[in-house]
Write an enzyme that holds these catalytic residues in place. Structure first.
Site, PDB file in Angstrom:
ATOM      1  NE  ARG A 157      -4.073  -2.069   1.915  1.00 27.41           N
ATOM      2  CZ  ARG A 157      -4.635  -2.864   2.818  1.00 27.41           C
ATOM      3  NH1 ARG A 157      -4.150  -2.921   4.059  1.00 27.41           N
ATOM      4  NH2 ARG A 157      -5.680  -3.588   2.501  1.00 27.41           N
ATOM      5  CG  ASP A 166       1.454   4.831  -3.540  1.00 26.30           C
ATOM      6  OD1 ASP A 166       0.689   4.169  -4.258  1.00 26.30           O
ATOM      7  OD2 ASP A 166       1.350   4.909  -2.295  1.00 26.30           O
ATOM      8  NE  ARG A 194     -11.671  -1.475 -12.213  1.00 28.78           N
ATOM      9  CZ  ARG A 194     -10.361  -1.399 -12.418  1.00 28.78           C
ATOM     10  NH1 ARG A 194      -9.768  -0.238 -12.528  1.00 28.78           N
ATOM     11  NH2 ARG A 194      -9.636  -2.482 -12.504  1.00 28.78           N
ATOM     12  CG  ASP A 196      -6.909   1.211 -11.204  1.00 26.77           C
ATOM     13  OD1 ASP A 196      -7.079   0.225 -11.933  1.00 26.77           O
ATOM     14  OD2 ASP A 196      -5.784   1.671 -10.934  1.00 26.77           O
ATOM     15  CG  HIS A 200      -1.899  -1.614  -4.975  1.00 21.18           C
ATOM     16  ND1 HIS A 200      -0.793  -2.367  -4.670  1.00 21.18           N
ATOM     17  CD2 HIS A 200      -2.557  -2.283  -5.955  1.00 21.18           C
ATOM     18  CE1 HIS A 200      -0.758  -3.444  -5.462  1.00 21.18           C
ATOM     19  NE2 HIS A 200      -1.826  -3.415  -6.240  1.00 21.18           N
ATOM     20  CD  GLU A 233      -8.073  -4.081  -9.992  1.00 18.85           C
ATOM     21  OE1 GLU A 233      -7.672  -4.884 -10.819  1.00 18.85           O
ATOM     22  OE2 GLU A 233      -7.368  -3.191  -9.501  1.00 18.85           O
ATOM     23  CG  ASN A 294     -10.184  -7.693 -15.226  1.00 18.52           C
ATOM     24  OD1 ASN A 294      -9.293  -8.343 -15.765  1.00 18.52           O
ATOM     25  ND2 ASN A 294      -9.961  -6.945 -14.174  1.00 18.52           N
ATOM     26  NE  ARG A 329     -16.184  -5.813 -14.901  1.00 19.24           N
ATOM     27  CZ  ARG A 329     -15.153  -5.461 -14.122  1.00 19.24           C
ATOM     28  NH1 ARG A 329     -15.036  -4.225 -13.668  1.00 19.24           N
ATOM     29  NH2 ARG A 329     -14.240  -6.352 -13.788  1.00 19.24           N
TER      30      ARG A 329
HETATM   31  C1  LAG Z   1      -5.128  -1.794 -12.119  1.00 15.85           C
HETATM   32  N1  LAG Z   1      -5.822  -2.217 -11.171  1.00 15.85           N
HETATM   33  O1  LAG Z   1      -5.413  -2.257  -9.927  1.00 15.85           O
HETATM   34  C2  LAG Z   1      -5.601  -1.845 -13.508  1.00 15.85           C
HETATM   35  O2  LAG Z   1      -6.713  -2.709 -13.633  1.00 15.85           O
HETATM   36  C3  LAG Z   1      -4.450  -2.230 -14.381  1.00 15.85           C
HETATM   37  O3  LAG Z   1      -4.888  -2.322 -15.726  1.00 15.85           O
HETATM   38  C4  LAG Z   1      -3.332  -1.206 -14.215  1.00 15.85           C
HETATM   39  O4  LAG Z   1      -2.140  -1.595 -14.908  1.00 15.85           O
HETATM   40  C5  LAG Z   1      -2.925  -1.068 -12.754  1.00 15.85           C
HETATM   41  N2  LAG Z   1      -3.936  -1.295 -11.817  1.00 15.85           N
HETATM   42  C6  LAG Z   1      -2.415   0.349 -12.523  1.00 15.85           C
HETATM   43  O5  LAG Z   1      -3.504   1.249 -12.629  1.00 15.85           O
HETATM   44  C7  LAG Z   1      -2.033  -1.160 -16.248  1.00 15.85           C
HETATM   45  C8  LAG Z   1      -1.130  -2.111 -17.022  1.00 15.85           C
HETATM   46  C9  LAG Z   1       0.330  -1.904 -16.645  1.00 15.85           C
HETATM   47  C10 LAG Z   1       0.706  -0.443 -16.837  1.00 15.85           C
HETATM   48  C11 LAG Z   1      -0.200   0.369 -15.892  1.00 15.85           C
HETATM   49  C12 LAG Z   1       0.070   1.860 -15.960  1.00 15.85           C
HETATM   50  O6  LAG Z   1      -1.505  -3.463 -16.745  1.00 15.85           O
HETATM   51  O7  LAG Z   1       1.142  -2.709 -17.539  1.00 15.85           O
HETATM   52  O8  LAG Z   1       2.061  -0.251 -16.507  1.00 15.85           O
HETATM   53  O9  LAG Z   1      -1.570   0.186 -16.299  1.00 15.85           O
HETATM   54  O10 LAG Z   1      -0.096   2.345 -17.252  1.00 15.85           O
HETATM   55  C13 LAG Z   1       2.840   0.436 -17.501  1.00 15.85           C
HETATM   56  C14 LAG Z   1       3.960  -0.438 -18.030  1.00 15.85           C
HETATM   57  C15 LAG Z   1       4.942  -0.762 -16.881  1.00 15.85           C
HETATM   58  C16 LAG Z   1       5.470   0.526 -16.273  1.00 15.85           C
HETATM   59  C17 LAG Z   1       4.287   1.380 -15.811  1.00 15.85           C
HETATM   60  C18 LAG Z   1       4.735   2.732 -15.254  1.00 15.85           C
HETATM   61  O11 LAG Z   1       3.396  -1.641 -18.541  1.00 15.85           O
HETATM   62  O12 LAG Z   1       6.024  -1.530 -17.409  1.00 15.85           O
HETATM   63  O13 LAG Z   1       6.284   0.245 -15.146  1.00 15.85           O
HETATM   64  O14 LAG Z   1       3.421   1.636 -16.928  1.00 15.85           O
HETATM   65  O15 LAG Z   1       5.272   3.560 -16.272  1.00 15.85           O
HETATM   66 CA    CA Z   2      -0.732   3.160  -2.563  1.00 18.72          CA
END
Ligand code: LAG
Ligand code: CA
Length: 470
Positions: A157, A166, A194, A196, A200, A233, A294, A329
């Site tokens: 968290r 964060d 919802r 997100d 955390h 979530e 999802n 959903r």
């Molecule tokens: C969620 N729920 O807790 C979302 O459902 C999920 O889709 C989100 O991740 C995550 N939490 C953060 O809101 C998605 C992608 C990640 C992506 C992140 C931020 O699954 O892959 O990370 O959104 O855009 C991306 C890159 C990482 C990088 C990060 C920071 O993939 O490699 O470290 O960005 O720049």
């Molecule tokens: Ca946090």
């Protein structure tokens, strides 16, 4: 301090992942209202980063730059138009809100709404947030500031989730800014949120933020005193420091174990009755928020069913809507061949319109699972079943059947032809099978039994409910 969805007894929502506001408004009017949908979960409407060099991946939307309503799905005027048009036809809007974090470290520049930002100096003037508004590094126990140890709640968290800066929800200014964003959305007429990455954030902080959030808008047609519908979530597959029950006071909670259990059940009907396993610590009936897949696990978890599984997937979604556990959903996807791939677009980050074919299916790369014939008919069944429980349970290797109190009856058969008598629990009469849009009629006898026929070439279900009397 939260309410369930306020939808005049309608109980199913659809996630129109990455759709533009103009398309969602049209979909409320042309399809969702008549099909009995309670609402739509929309992609995050706030300003986000842009990643042209990476082909505008979908996850841009999970890196907030500010709370201005300027996103890849449209601008504020378009958002307001969508909310009012959907409300006008009785379909509610639920917003995916991202407030655990802002952008990833290393990101800087200009967001989708024109605001500058620099994550390296924790500067987000579009809100504004500055360095004091992020979790102090002294509170994060990991050596590099990131989350690695999911057995340590402080780490999960207080540290950075995949490098995302964060936000410090322990600080009142941050709580006020977040609540201000939610209250702006409520004043526009949305029904809920919802949240997100709730796993955390500390439940106590979320509770204070929720307490700062206003009642729903009476101008938008909500009864006075209605609280927003929150679902959080929280990915809890068991065996970690954080569990779903910590969030029960805050709203419904995502139950990811359901995704795995429904897949198991579709491949082995003897397991279909056990999609809810309280012994595993799964969310209670009142708290569970469920889905077959999802937007994350459809691209990252090979042990869930997705649209790519075709018939097995529609069986899973239809069964999910027929059974009694959780608030449901439906996922509505676009086709993808790699996990980062953004929605259908022109190549400059402008999302394409959703195209509707003459037969009612979608084109242009939009999958529209919610329009698949048998799936699209099931919100009506779930609405009619209401809060009744499963009854008259029947199960063998290839058939499962049950009633929902005396409101509805459902059968699924996956193995050739079914021609068998069942106790439906329903009052006598002729009912229209909603799966075949009334092409098939089911006659319930005075003792509640009925002969159920499912041919191997049909969609393998029969579903009848109060209100479908022929
Ligand atoms: C969620 N729920 O807790 C979302 O459902 C999920 O889709 C989100 O991740 C995550 N939490 C953060 O809101 C998605 C992608 C990640 C992506 C992140 C931020 O699954 O892959 O990370 O959104 O855009 C991306 C890159 C990482 C990088 C990060 C920071 O993939 O490699 O470290 O960005 O720049
Ligand atoms: Ca946090």
């Amino acid at each position: 301090q939260y309410h369930d969805a306020f939808c005049d007894g309608k109980t199913v929502i659809v996630h129109l992942f990455e759709w533009k506001w103009s398309d969602i408004a049209a979909e409320c009017e042309r399809f969702l209202s008549a099909a009995g949908f309670c609402g739509v979960q929309v992609s995050p409407p706030n300003e986000h980063i842009l990643k042209p060099d990476e082909g505008y991946p979908w996850w841009e939307r999970y890196q907030p730059v500010s709370y201005k309503l300027e996103s890849r799905s449209g601008n504020e005027d378009e958002f307001r138009d969508m909310v009012s048009r959907c409300n006008a036809v009785g379909v509610r809007i639920i917003v995916d809100v991202v407030f655990n974090h802002m952008t990833g470290v290393g990101q800087s520049g200009t967001g989708s709404g024109g605001s500058s930002f620099d994550a390296n100096s924790l500067s987000f003037p579009g809100v504004p947030y500055g360095s004091n508004d992020f979790t102090p590094s002294s509170m994060c126990p990991s050596s590099d500031g990131g989350i690695h140890d999911y057995n340590n709640a402080e780490e999960v968290r207080n540290c950075y989730l995949t490098g995302l800066t964060d936000l410090y929800q322990g600080e009142d200014y941050v709580r006020q800014e977040i609540a201000g964003y939610l209250n702006n959305l409520i004043s526009i007429g949305v029904m809920g949120f919802r949240v997100d990455a709730s796993k955390h954030m500390w439940p106590g902080d979320i509770s204070i933020i929720e307490s700062y959030v206003n009642d729903l808008s009476t101008d938008a047609g909500f009864p006075s005193g209605s609280r927003p519908f929150f679902y959080h979530e929280v990915i809890d597959n068991g065996g970690e420091a954080i569990s779903v029950d910590e969030y029960y006071d805050l709203g419904r909670v995502t139950e990811f174990r359901y995704c795995h259990n429904i897949r198991t059940g579709i491949y082995d009907f003897s397991q279909l009755g056990a999609v809810y396993r309280p012994e595993d610590g799964m969310c209670t009936y009142e708290n569970a928020f469920i889905f077959v897949d999802n937007h994350d696990n459809q691209r990252s978890d090979s042990s869930v069913l997705t649209y790519k599984n075709g018939r097995d997937y529609s069986n899973a979604v239809v069964y999910t809507l027929a059974q009694d556990y959780g608030f449901a959903r439906i996922m509505s996807s676009y086709d993808f061949s790699y996990s980062d791939q953004g929605p259908p677009s022109d190549g400059s980050g402008n999302t394409n319109d959703v195209t509707i074919n003459a037969d009612g299916s979608c084109g242009g790369g939009w999958i529209c699972e919610h329009r698949w014939a048998s799936i699209s008919r099931m919100p009506r069944f779930r609405n009619a079943a209401g809060d009744t429980y499963k009854d008259n349970w029947y199960s063998d290797g290839s058939t499962v059947a049950f009633s929902r109190g005396s409101n509805a009856f459902f059968a699924i058969n996956v193995d050739g032809n079914l021609n068998q008598n069942f106790q439906t629990g329903m009052p006598a009469g002729d009912y229209c099978d909603i799966i075949t849009n009334c092409a098939k009629t089911v006659t319930v006898n005075s003792d509640g039994t009925a002969n159920i026929v499912i041919d191997s070439y049909d969609d393998p279900f029969v579903a009848i409910c109060q209100g479908s009397k022929g």
